[in-house]
Design a protein around this motif. Structure first.
Motif, PDB file in Angstrom:
ATOM      1  N   LYS A 156      50.556  30.909  35.978  1.00  0.00           N
ATOM      2  CA  LYS A 156      50.830  29.799  36.885  1.00  0.00           C
ATOM      3  C   LYS A 156      52.025  28.989  36.399  1.00  0.00           C
ATOM      4  O   LYS A 156      52.454  29.101  35.256  1.00  0.00           O
ATOM      5  N   ASP A 157      52.521  28.130  37.301  1.00  0.00           N
ATOM      6  CA  ASP A 157      53.677  27.311  36.956  1.00  0.00           C
ATOM      7  C   ASP A 157      53.389  26.375  35.793  1.00  0.00           C
ATOM      8  O   ASP A 157      54.290  25.980  35.059  1.00  0.00           O
ATOM      9  N   ASP A 158      52.117  25.955  35.640  1.00  0.00           N
ATOM     10  CA  ASP A 158      51.764  25.034  34.558  1.00  0.00           C
ATOM     11  C   ASP A 158      51.573  25.744  33.221  1.00  0.00           C
ATOM     12  O   ASP A 158      51.181  25.129  32.232  1.00  0.00           O
ATOM     13  N   GLY A 159      51.850  27.037  33.206  1.00  0.00           N
ATOM     14  CA  GLY A 159      51.738  27.789  31.968  1.00  0.00           C
ATOM     15  C   GLY A 159      50.373  28.408  31.733  1.00  0.00           C
ATOM     16  O   GLY A 159      50.201  29.211  30.815  1.00  0.00           O
ATOM     17  N   LEU A 160      49.397  28.036  32.558  1.00  0.00           N
ATOM     18  CA  LEU A 160      48.055  28.573  32.402  1.00  0.00           C
ATOM     19  C   LEU A 160      47.897  29.858  33.213  1.00  0.00           C
ATOM     20  O   LEU A 160      48.321  29.931  34.363  1.00  0.00           O
ATOM     21  N   LYS A 161      47.298  30.839  32.613  1.00  0.00           N
ATOM     22  CA  LYS A 161      46.937  32.045  33.345  1.00  0.00           C
ATOM     23  C   LYS A 161      45.714  31.751  34.214  1.00  0.00           C
ATOM     24  O   LYS A 161      44.946  30.838  33.936  1.00  0.00           O
ATOM     25  N   THR A 162      45.546  32.531  35.260  1.00  0.00           N
ATOM     26  CA  THR A 162      44.360  32.433  36.095  1.00  0.00           C
ATOM     27  C   THR A 162      43.497  33.669  35.870  1.00  0.00           C
ATOM     28  O   THR A 162      43.968  34.794  36.019  1.00  0.00           O
ATOM     29  N   TYR A 176      37.734  23.668  27.400  1.00  0.00           N
ATOM     30  CA  TYR A 176      37.729  24.787  26.463  1.00  0.00           C
ATOM     31  C   TYR A 176      38.516  25.985  26.992  1.00  0.00           C
ATOM     32  O   TYR A 176      39.169  26.694  26.212  1.00  0.00           O
ATOM     33  N   PHE A 177      38.434  26.249  28.293  1.00  0.00           N
ATOM     34  CA  PHE A 177      39.229  27.338  28.861  1.00  0.00           C
ATOM     35  C   PHE A 177      40.721  27.020  28.754  1.00  0.00           C
ATOM     36  O   PHE A 177      41.533  27.870  28.396  1.00  0.00           O
ATOM     37  N   GLU A 178      41.065  25.787  29.076  1.00  0.00           N
ATOM     38  CA  GLU A 178      42.469  25.373  29.011  1.00  0.00           C
ATOM     39  C   GLU A 178      43.008  25.501  27.588  1.00  0.00           C
ATOM     40  O   GLU A 178      44.167  25.877  27.385  1.00  0.00           O
ATOM     41  N   ASP A 179      42.157  25.195  26.612  1.00  0.00           N
ATOM     42  CA  ASP A 179      42.556  25.351  25.208  1.00  0.00           C
ATOM     43  C   ASP A 179      42.936  26.793  24.890  1.00  0.00           C
ATOM     44  O   ASP A 179      43.745  27.044  23.990  1.00  0.00           O
ATOM     45  N   GLU A 180      42.352  27.732  25.629  1.00  0.00           N
ATOM     46  CA  GLU A 180      42.624  29.154  25.409  1.00  0.00           C
ATOM     47  C   GLU A 180      43.799  29.661  26.240  1.00  0.00           C
ATOM     48  O   GLU A 180      44.144  30.843  26.184  1.00  0.00           O
ATOM     49  N   GLY A 181      44.388  28.768  27.060  1.00  0.00           N
ATOM     50  CA  GLY A 181      45.584  29.125  27.808  1.00  0.00           C
ATOM     51  C   GLY A 181      45.351  29.666  29.205  1.00  0.00           C
ATOM     52  O   GLY A 181      46.257  30.279  29.786  1.00  0.00           O
ATOM     53  N   PHE A 182      44.165  29.414  29.761  1.00  0.00           N
ATOM     54  CA  PHE A 182      43.922  29.889  31.124  1.00  0.00           C
ATOM     55  C   PHE A 182      42.954  28.975  31.857  1.00  0.00           C
ATOM     56  O   PHE A 182      42.324  28.086  31.273  1.00  0.00           O
ATOM     57  N   GLU A 183      42.871  29.175  33.163  1.00  0.00           N
ATOM     58  CA  GLU A 183      41.887  28.510  33.995  1.00  0.00           C
ATOM     59  C   GLU A 183      41.117  29.561  34.775  1.00  0.00           C
ATOM     60  O   GLU A 183      41.550  30.707  34.885  1.00  0.00           O
ATOM     61  N   ILE A 184      39.987  29.157  35.313  1.00  0.00           N
ATOM     62  CA  ILE A 184      39.090  30.086  35.987  1.00  0.00           C
ATOM     63  C   ILE A 184      39.154  29.890  37.493  1.00  0.00           C
ATOM     64  O   ILE A 184      39.057  28.764  37.989  1.00  0.00           O
ATOM     65  N   GLU A 185      39.310  30.986  38.203  1.00  0.00           N
ATOM     66  CA  GLU A 185      39.143  30.998  39.646  1.00  0.00           C
ATOM     67  C   GLU A 185      37.782  31.630  39.912  1.00  0.00           C
ATOM     68  O   GLU A 185      37.599  32.838  39.715  1.00  0.00           O
ATOM     69  N   LEU A 186      36.830  30.815  40.339  1.00  0.00           N
ATOM     70  CA  LEU A 186      35.430  31.230  40.417  1.00  0.00           C
ATOM     71  C   LEU A 186      35.029  31.517  41.857  1.00  0.00           C
ATOM     72  O   LEU A 186      35.249  30.703  42.751  1.00  0.00           O
ATOM     73  N   GLU A 232      43.643  45.883  28.066  1.00  0.00           N
ATOM     74  CA  GLU A 232      44.905  45.190  28.299  1.00  0.00           C
ATOM     75  C   GLU A 232      44.817  43.684  28.059  1.00  0.00           C
ATOM     76  O   GLU A 232      45.843  43.033  27.869  1.00  0.00           O
ATOM     77  N   ASN A 233      43.610  43.140  28.075  1.00  0.00           N
ATOM     78  CA  ASN A 233      43.447  41.678  28.025  1.00  0.00           C
ATOM     79  C   ASN A 233      42.402  41.262  26.995  1.00  0.00           C
ATOM     80  O   ASN A 233      41.635  40.326  27.225  1.00  0.00           O
ATOM     81  N   LYS A 234      42.401  41.922  25.852  1.00  0.00           N
ATOM     82  CA  LYS A 234      41.402  41.611  24.839  1.00  0.00           C
ATOM     83  C   LYS A 234      41.498  40.168  24.369  1.00  0.00           C
ATOM     84  O   LYS A 234      40.489  39.513  24.103  1.00  0.00           O
ATOM     85  N   ASP A 235      42.712  39.620  24.293  1.00  0.00           N
ATOM     86  CA  ASP A 235      42.869  38.233  23.855  1.00  0.00           C
ATOM     87  C   ASP A 235      42.260  37.260  24.860  1.00  0.00           C
ATOM     88  O   ASP A 235      41.678  36.240  24.483  1.00  0.00           O
ATOM     89  N   VAL A 236      42.369  37.590  26.142  1.00  0.00           N
ATOM     90  CA  VAL A 236      41.781  36.743  27.182  1.00  0.00           C
ATOM     91  C   VAL A 236      40.255  36.811  27.104  1.00  0.00           C
ATOM     92  O   VAL A 236      39.571  35.785  27.188  1.00  0.00           O
ATOM     93  N   ALA A 237      39.715  38.007  26.947  1.00  0.00           N
ATOM     94  CA  ALA A 237      38.266  38.169  26.838  1.00  0.00           C
ATOM     95  C   ALA A 237      37.734  37.414  25.624  1.00  0.00           C
ATOM     96  O   ALA A 237      36.693  36.745  25.689  1.00  0.00           O
ATOM     97  N   GLU A 238      38.463  37.476  24.525  1.00  0.00           N
ATOM     98  CA  GLU A 238      38.045  36.770  23.314  1.00  0.00           C
ATOM     99  C   GLU A 238      38.102  35.250  23.532  1.00  0.00           C
ATOM    100  O   GLU A 238      37.184  34.523  23.133  1.00  0.00           O
TER     101      GLU A 238
END
Length: 339
Positions: free
Chosen positions: A29-35, A58-68, A235-241
Motif C-alpha cells: 500500500k501507499d502507506d508502506g504496509l502490505k495487505t 501488532y500487525f502494523e508492527d510487523e509491516g502489514f494490515e489485515i483485509e478480513l 514465498e511469504n514465510k516472513d509474513v506468516a511468521e
C-alpha cells in the motif's frame, strides 16, 4: 487496521475465474504496509486475539494490515484460499484435511492454531439449571453443517454419553451455519449452539438459556487454525511468521489482562455489541481456556480431531501431523515471546 469486507462466495469464485496470472502474496500500500487477505470462518469474540492484534497495532508492527472477510463457513474459507482470493484461511483444519485426502498438489498447510476447544454454547428454549447431556434424548438440535467440526464435535459428545444422531437425537443439518440463530429464534429445533457474543446477548434478551459449554464437554482439539497454500508460505514465510507473532502477543495480552480492560479495544469489531457484553464474553472464553498459547498443533489434539471426524463417518483416511501441519513457525515465535 483491519479492513472489514463482506464478499459472497459466488463473487469470490467469479473474480477468480477472470484471473490470468497468479496473485502476488501480499499487496503493497501507499502507506508502506502490505495487505494480507484473511478469510475467517465466522465473526466471534471467540477469535478476540486476532482482533486485538489489530487494535493494539501488532500487525502494523510487523509491516502489514489485515483485509478480513467473513466467509460464513469452513468450506467457503477453503474455496477462497484455493482460488487465491485469500492469502490466509482461518477455520477448522478439517477443511485442509479434506483437501489433503482428496489428493491436491498444493494442500493448505496449518501454521498456527488459535483456539483449542469448541467455542459454542448450547442454548435451550427453557431454563435448565441442572442440565445433563442425556437430557437431549428425543430432541432436535441445530449444531452446524454436516462434515463441519462444530457438528462433528457435537456428535462426538453425544457418543461419549451413549447417544447417536438419528436414533436418540436429531441433529438438524439443513440450516447454514451463519443462519442457525435466526432459524432457532423462528422456531426451528429445541436447542441451538451459538458463539459469543451472540449466545450471551440471546440469553440476556430473554430469548433462551445457555445450559452448557460444548468446548468443556468435548476436550481439546485444534478447533480453529491459520492455514495457507504451501506455495504462499514458501514465498511469504516472513509474513506468516509476523502474523503468528502478532496473534501470539495478543493471546498473551488477553490472558494477562482483565476482560473489562480488553473489551473497549473490541468495540470497533463488534459495533452493535455493548462493552459489557464483550467483557462478559471474553471472560467466558477465558474461563474455558479457549486459546492455544503456543499456537502449535499437538499430536494428541490432532489425533482427537481425526477421532471426531472418523466417528462422524467423514474421514476417508487418517493423516500424520506432518502432512497437514507445520509447527516450526509457531515454535520459533513462542521461544522469542516466552524465552
Amino acid at each position: 487496521m483491519i479492513q472489514k469486507k463482506l464478499f459472497s462466495l459466488p463473487s469470490l469464485l467469479l473474480s477468480a475465474c477472470f484471473l490470468t496470472l497468479p496473485l502476488s502474496g501480499c499487496n503493497q500500500k501507499d502507506d508502506g504496509l502490505k495487505t494480507v487477505k484473511v478469510s475467517e470462518v465466522t465473526h466471534s469474540i471467540f477469535y478476540a486475539p486476532m482482533y486485538l492484534a489489530d487494535a493494539l497495532g501488532y500487525f502494523e508492527d510487523e509491516g502489514f494490515e489485515i483485509e478480513l472477510t467473513n466467509a460464513g463457513g469452513a468450506d467457503n474459507v477453503m474455496s477462497s484460499v484455493l482460488s487465491g482470493n485469500a492469502d490466509i484461511g482461518f477455520c477448522g483444519p478439517e477443511a485442509a484435511l479434506y483437501v489433503l485426502v482428496g489428493g491436491s498438489t498444493d494442500v493448505p498447510k496449518v501454521f498456527g492454531q488459535l483456539t483449542k476447544k469448541d467455542g459454542s454454547f448450547l442454548v435451550s428454549r427453557k431454563a435448565e439449571p441442572n442440565f445433563q447431556w442425556t437430557d437431549l434424548r428425543g430432541k432436535e438440535i441445530l449444531a452446524g453443517r454436516r462434515g463441519g467440526v462444530p457438528a462433528m464435535t457435537f456428535e462426538y459428545i453425544l457418543g461419549n454419553h451413549g447417544m447417536q444422531d438419528g436414533v436418540d437425537v436429531n441433529l438438524n443439518y439443513d440450516v447454514a451455519f451463519n443462519l442457525m440463530t435466526s432459524a432457532f429464534e423462528a422456531g426451528t429445533a429445541d436447542y441451538c449452539t451459538m458463539f459469543d457474543p451472540v449466545a450471551y446477548e440471546y440469553e440476556a434478551a430473554g430469548k433462551g438459556y445457555v445450559v452448557a459449554s460444548v468446548g468443556e464437554a468435548s476436550g481439546e482439539i485444534p478447533y480453529t487454525c491459520y492455514m495457507a497454500k504451501q506455495s504462499w508460505l514458501t514465498e511469504n514465510k516472513d509474513v506468516a511468521e509476523g502474523f503468528v507473532r502478532a496473534v501470539m502477543k495478543a493471546i498473551k495480552y488477553v490472558n494477562e489482562t482483565p476482560a473489562a480492560t480488553v473489551a473497549p479495544y473490541l468495540t470497533e469489531y463488534f459495533e452493535a455489541t455493548s462493552v459489557d457484553s464483550l467483557a462478559a464474553s471474553v471472560d467466558r472464553y477465558k474461563a474455558i481456556d479457549s486459546w492455544r498459547t503456543e499456537m502449535t498443533v499437538s499430536e494428541e489434539s490432532f489425533t482427537r480431531l481425526q477421532d471426531v471426524i472418523e466417528g462422524a463417518g467423514e474421514l476417508q483416511r487418517r493423516a500424520t501431523l506432518g502432512e497437514l501441519v507445520d509447527n516450526s513457525i509457531a515454535q520459533k515465535v513462542y521461544q522469542e515471546i516466552y524465552a
